[in-house]
Enzyme design. Structure first.
Site, mmCIF file in Angstrom:
data_model
loop_
_atom_site.group_PDB
_atom_site.id
_atom_site.type_symbol
_atom_site.label_atom_id
_atom_site.label_comp_id
_atom_site.label_asym_id
_atom_site.label_seq_id
_atom_site.Cartn_x
_atom_site.Cartn_y
_atom_site.Cartn_z
ATOM 1 N N HIS A 39 0.839 -1.206 0.000
ATOM 2 C CA HIS A 39 0.000 0.000 0.000
ATOM 3 C C HIS A 39 0.876 1.259 0.000
ATOM 4 C CE1 HIS A 39 -2.677 -2.889 2.365
ATOM 5 N NE2 HIS A 39 -3.446 -2.575 1.346
ATOM 6 N N GLY A 149 -2.486 -1.482 -7.173
ATOM 7 C CA GLY A 149 -1.347 -2.394 -7.206
ATOM 8 C C GLY A 149 -1.558 -3.470 -8.248
ATOM 9 N N LYS A 151 -0.580 -6.300 -7.978
ATOM 10 C CA LYS A 151 -0.852 -7.534 -7.235
ATOM 11 C C LYS A 151 -2.278 -8.031 -7.485
ATOM 12 C CE LYS A 151 -1.586 -9.798 -3.105
ATOM 13 N NZ LYS A 151 -3.000 -9.631 -3.047
ATOM 14 N N ASP A 152 -3.243 -7.093 -7.537
ATOM 15 C CA ASP A 152 -4.629 -7.460 -7.828
ATOM 16 C C ASP A 152 -4.876 -7.209 -9.310
ATOM 17 O OD1 ASP A 152 -5.916 -8.033 -5.026
ATOM 18 O OD2 ASP A 152 -4.587 -6.314 -4.790
ATOM 19 N N SER A 187 0.472 -8.854 1.418
ATOM 20 C CA SER A 187 -0.984 -8.832 1.449
ATOM 21 C C SER A 187 -1.428 -8.699 2.898
ATOM 22 C CB SER A 187 -1.533 -10.134 0.861
ATOM 23 O OG SER A 187 -2.895 -10.288 1.217
HETATM 24 P P1 AMP Z 1 -6.423 -3.678 -0.405
HETATM 25 O O1 AMP Z 1 -6.248 -2.924 0.877
HETATM 26 O O2 AMP Z 1 -6.055 -5.113 -0.298
HETATM 27 O O3 AMP Z 1 -7.758 -3.429 -1.040
HETATM 28 O O4 AMP Z 1 -5.361 -3.077 -1.409
HETATM 29 C C1 AMP Z 1 -5.353 -1.700 -1.713
HETATM 30 C C2 AMP Z 1 -4.430 -1.469 -2.879
HETATM 31 O O5 AMP Z 1 -3.116 -1.885 -2.536
HETATM 32 C C3 AMP Z 1 -4.847 -2.266 -4.120
HETATM 33 O O6 AMP Z 1 -4.670 -1.449 -5.262
HETATM 34 C C4 AMP Z 1 -3.864 -3.405 -4.111
HETATM 35 O O7 AMP Z 1 -3.606 -3.936 -5.386
HETATM 36 C C5 AMP Z 1 -2.630 -2.722 -3.554
HETATM 37 N N1 AMP Z 1 -1.705 -3.722 -3.028
HETATM 38 C C6 AMP Z 1 -1.969 -4.706 -2.140
HETATM 39 N N2 AMP Z 1 -0.882 -5.479 -1.958
HETATM 40 C C7 AMP Z 1 0.086 -4.979 -2.766
HETATM 41 C C8 AMP Z 1 1.432 -5.346 -3.037
HETATM 42 N N3 AMP Z 1 2.000 -6.397 -2.452
HETATM 43 N N4 AMP Z 1 2.124 -4.613 -3.932
HETATM 44 C C9 AMP Z 1 1.553 -3.556 -4.552
HETATM 45 N N5 AMP Z 1 0.287 -3.159 -4.335
HETATM 46 C C10 AMP Z 1 -0.436 -3.854 -3.444
#
Ligand code: AMP
Length: 283
Positions: A39, A149, A151-152, A187
């Site tokens: 993040h 990210g 990642k998703d 994650s």
């Molecule tokens: P989330 O809180 O899981 O909804 O993620 C919020 C944002 O952070 C999303 O755009 C994810 O793709 C990004 N994100 C989560 N993990 C990673 C990572 N390991 N590397 C880069 N971006 C990430």
């Protein structure tokens, strides 16, 4: 002075509009909190490219299915705000559920096709919830750029498509996956893993690297590359794959004959924790 927080959509939009009226560009980083380096890399990217950065922290209930981890999803707003501030955020938007889904809320973004494959097959309402909340966030924070990210991967594809189809005046920026030293993609869900599960979770990254290496060595058959990944996953006794696929980077269609547009994508359950990861086969 601590990082300003707002729980109110109208107040947040007012702050963003005032910045833009001064000629400042605004970046939005949507998150569900439990912030980690993945993040924070998005926050830093926004801080580098935009004059002001808003981080939204909202665990969006509509993107969780029945039996998923909504109730136990990690929450730590104060810690998240400190981390966001350290990475360059100027404002945190952290609404309550009532502010996003008021009584009688019944409007959703549907995107047939792209949302029904890969993750969509196993989490049928997931992207409807994701797209709805992202569009709402972009109405509340009418940012010049929004950061996601890699990642998703599928999320980036469906969000880009929504932004294009619905003429959303925001540039979508996609940033590289941040990994632990052994390759595991960072994650918020990694914290659910026991020590042994954490050791075995590296199989996702290993599988992707194995597919990439075989492609680099000349293998272009999609099913062979998928089997290569499947074998690596099978070496981890606690791992159970939901899917292991090689798909086109925009259409998400499976590729029989793989080209440089292909992305290897997988979802694997390690014990009770479901992890996803992906990797372009070239570049
Ligand atoms: P989330 O809180 O899981 O909804 O993620 C919020 C944002 O952070 C999303 O755009 C994810 O793709 C990004 N994100 C989560 N993990 C990673 C990572 N390991 N590397 C880069 N971006 C990430």
């Amino acid at each position: 002075m601590p990082l300003p927080r707002s729980t109110c959509p109208n107040e947040t939009r007012g702050i963003v509009r005032a910045w833009q009226a001064e000629g400042l560009s605004v970046g939005l980083v949507p998150t569900m909190g439990a912030l980690h380096e993945g993040h924070l890399s998005l926050v830093r990217a926004s801080d580098g490219e935009c004059d002001r950065t808003v981080v939204s922290i909202y665990v969006n209930p509509t993107q969780f299915g029945a039996g998923e981890d909504l109730a136990r999803y990690p929450r730590n707003l104060d810690g998240d705000c400190r981390l966001a501030e350290g990475a360059g955020a100027d404002l945190v938007f952290c609404p309550a559920d009532e502010a996003i889904y008021p009584d009688g809320h019944c409007t959703f973004v549907d995107q047939p096709g792209l949302t029904e494959v890969l993750e969509g097959e196993f989490r049928p309402a997931h992207f409807r919830g994701v797209l709805t909340v992202v569009l709402k966030l972009l109405h509340i924070v009418p940012a010049n750029r929004v950061y996601f990210g890699r990642k998703d991967f599928q999320q980036t594809v469906v969000v880009r498509r929504m932004v294009r189809d619905l003429n959303v005046p925001t540039e979508v920026r996609v940033m590289p996956t941040v990994r632990e030293p052994d390759g595991l993609a960072m994650s918020s869900r990694n914290r659910y893993l026991s020590e042994e599960e954490r050791r075995q979770a590296v199989c996702l990254h290993r599988a992707l690297v194995a597919a990439r290496e075989r492609y680099a060595a000349g293998e272009t058959a999609g099913d062979v590359l998928c089997r290569t990944m499947g074998r690596v996953i099978a070496e981890a006794p606690m791992a159970q794959a939901d899917y292991v696929e090689v798909v086109d980077c925009e259409t998400l269609e499976p590729r029989d004959v793989v080209t440089d547009r292909a992305v290897a994508a997988l979802a694997v359950r390690i014990g009770r924790t479901r992890l996803i990861d992906n990797m372009p086969l070239s570049g």
